[in-house]
Scaffold this motif. Sequence first.
Motif, PDB file in Angstrom:
ATOM      1  N   THR A   1      20.923   6.170  -2.701  1.00 45.13           N
ATOM      2  CA  THR A   1      20.803   4.855  -2.079  1.00 45.13           C
ATOM      3  C   THR A   1      21.537   4.812  -0.751  1.00 45.13           C
ATOM      4  O   THR A   1      22.537   5.504  -0.553  1.00 45.13           O
ATOM      5  CB  THR A   1      21.339   3.750  -3.022  1.00 45.13           C
ATOM      6  OG1 THR A   1      21.060   2.467  -2.468  1.00 45.13           O
ATOM      7  CG2 THR A   1      22.830   3.897  -3.260  1.00 45.13           C
ATOM      8  N   TYR A   2      20.990   4.011   0.165  1.00 44.96           N
ATOM      9  CA  TYR A   2      21.605   3.842   1.486  1.00 44.96           C
ATOM     10  C   TYR A   2      21.152   2.499   2.038  1.00 44.96           C
ATOM     11  O   TYR A   2      20.025   2.053   1.791  1.00 44.96           O
ATOM     12  CB  TYR A   2      21.194   4.974   2.434  1.00 44.96           C
ATOM     13  CG  TYR A   2      21.704   4.788   3.851  1.00 44.96           C
ATOM     14  CD1 TYR A   2      23.072   4.750   4.110  1.00 44.96           C
ATOM     15  CD2 TYR A   2      20.831   4.627   4.915  1.00 44.96           C
ATOM     16  CE1 TYR A   2      23.551   4.565   5.396  1.00 44.96           C
ATOM     17  CE2 TYR A   2      21.303   4.456   6.208  1.00 44.96           C
ATOM     18  CZ  TYR A   2      22.656   4.419   6.450  1.00 44.96           C
ATOM     19  OH  TYR A   2      23.131   4.223   7.723  1.00 44.96           O
ATOM     20  N   SER A   3      22.023   1.854   2.778  1.00 46.94           N
ATOM     21  CA  SER A   3      21.692   0.549   3.340  1.00 46.94           C
ATOM     22  C   SER A   3      22.366   0.377   4.687  1.00 46.94           C
ATOM     23  O   SER A   3      23.483   0.858   4.899  1.00 46.94           O
ATOM     24  CB  SER A   3      22.150  -0.572   2.392  1.00 46.94           C
ATOM     25  OG  SER A   3      21.902  -1.838   2.954  1.00 46.94           O
ATOM     26  N   HIS A   4      21.659  -0.272   5.612  1.00 49.11           N
ATOM     27  CA  HIS A   4      22.305  -0.767   6.824  1.00 49.11           C
ATOM     28  C   HIS A   4      21.744  -2.157   7.113  1.00 49.11           C
ATOM     29  O   HIS A   4      20.925  -2.666   6.347  1.00 49.11           O
ATOM     30  CB  HIS A   4      22.193   0.236   7.976  1.00 49.11           C
ATOM     31  CG  HIS A   4      20.872   0.326   8.671  1.00 49.11           C
ATOM     32  ND1 HIS A   4      19.981  -0.699   8.825  1.00 49.11           N
ATOM     33  CD2 HIS A   4      20.303   1.369   9.319  1.00 49.11           C
ATOM     34  CE1 HIS A   4      18.937  -0.320   9.516  1.00 49.11           C
ATOM     35  NE2 HIS A   4      19.090   0.937   9.812  1.00 49.11           N
ATOM     36  N   PRO A   5      22.178  -2.861   8.155  1.00 48.54           N
ATOM     37  CA  PRO A   5      21.807  -4.270   8.298  1.00 48.54           C
ATOM     38  C   PRO A   5      20.310  -4.553   8.351  1.00 48.54           C
ATOM     39  O   PRO A   5      19.892  -5.676   8.030  1.00 48.54           O
ATOM     40  CB  PRO A   5      22.489  -4.670   9.615  1.00 48.54           C
ATOM     41  CG  PRO A   5      23.673  -3.770   9.709  1.00 48.54           C
ATOM     42  CD  PRO A   5      23.211  -2.466   9.136  1.00 48.54           C
TER      43      PRO A   5
END
Length: 391
Positions: free
Chosen positions: A168-172
């Motif tokens: 999993t990975y997230s940015h704005p």
Amino acid sequence: MHHPKSRPIGGLLRAANRAPADLLAGAVAEGLSEFGVLDATLYVIDYDGRCLHPAPGRAPVRLPQIDLASDSEAGRAFTTGEPVQERIDACRHLWIAVRERTDTLGVLELVVDSLDEPLLELARDAGDLVGHLLVSAGHHTDAFELLRRKREMSLAAEMHWDMLPARTYSHPRAAVTADIEPAYEVGGDAYDYSLTSGFLEAGVLDAMGHGLKAALLSTQALCAYRYARRRGMSLIDVVSTIDDTMERQFDGASFVTGVFIHLDLQTRALSWASAGHLPPLLVRADNTIKTLEGEPSTPMGIGLLIPVPAHRATLEEGDRVILYSDGILEARSPQGEEMQLSGFVRQLGSLLESNGSRMELSRGVLDAVMTHVDAPLRDDATILIAQLGGV
């Protein structure tokens, strides 16, 4: 002038760099000892995503294993990402999520004699730093890798997990989560993604056959996908590159299916292409589910690629695109009933109603597949969730 927190975090980093890579928990205790931390234990999550296992530290391990299904302070810290504390005898035990960016890898148990807001904030920072240190330690020791395994892993699965990116990975502007079952026997399925320069690109691959041969096929296809993607090729050229690579290597005798997406994070324009693979699902922000219809090309590797244009749609904030392999739809119950698309969508809808995280959604789908089969899977089951807007 240095920020006040730079001293303890810097000390923790230096202690970790001095210590053997497999003794990270001891380095945490050493690096934070002058700030009221009496001891530290690091727990890492296993490949099933169900249990936390302790790494060696300075003191004897208090809990030999923590089941996430149980109602525990460690489980709540892992699931929510928020610090959880409990009092044991005269000390406080503080549980902190260990994360590499948004990928939760485990928890830290910090033993302190007292707790105030500055120490709580320092503990949060330590959890994030230890997440990065844990990943880098994997370049130097097998200790943490072995802790994540509840049983021996097949050679095919060994190859795959070394190739795959973080789950999993997230940015704005976007987020992505993926997972595969069975964790210890996976061979033919693979996933990959990249978030860079205002774009989210992702794909799911499914190689013919099972075991080591399938792993070799999907590994080569995965490398060819990265090769083409990193050269800025269009989706159609990506598919063509994988097809050509596979045909030249295996003389047209083996094939791989795949589905690939390209999402412009500014315009919200989504493109997707399928090479003999199942089409993506689109989950709107209000949780309605539809199939993204579009003519697929042929599987890659047999030299009969039928070029088709990439299909297009426009997303809205909060929309999710779900890529998956046929191991989900073809999962067969003991009575011989396949899950099929209707069962998959029904499970998705039920999980979406609980409003859980992307990790809970992907894990919930695969748990539903395992429950439906009630036996070892005959084929890999893979899911990748790409979301417009980071959460």
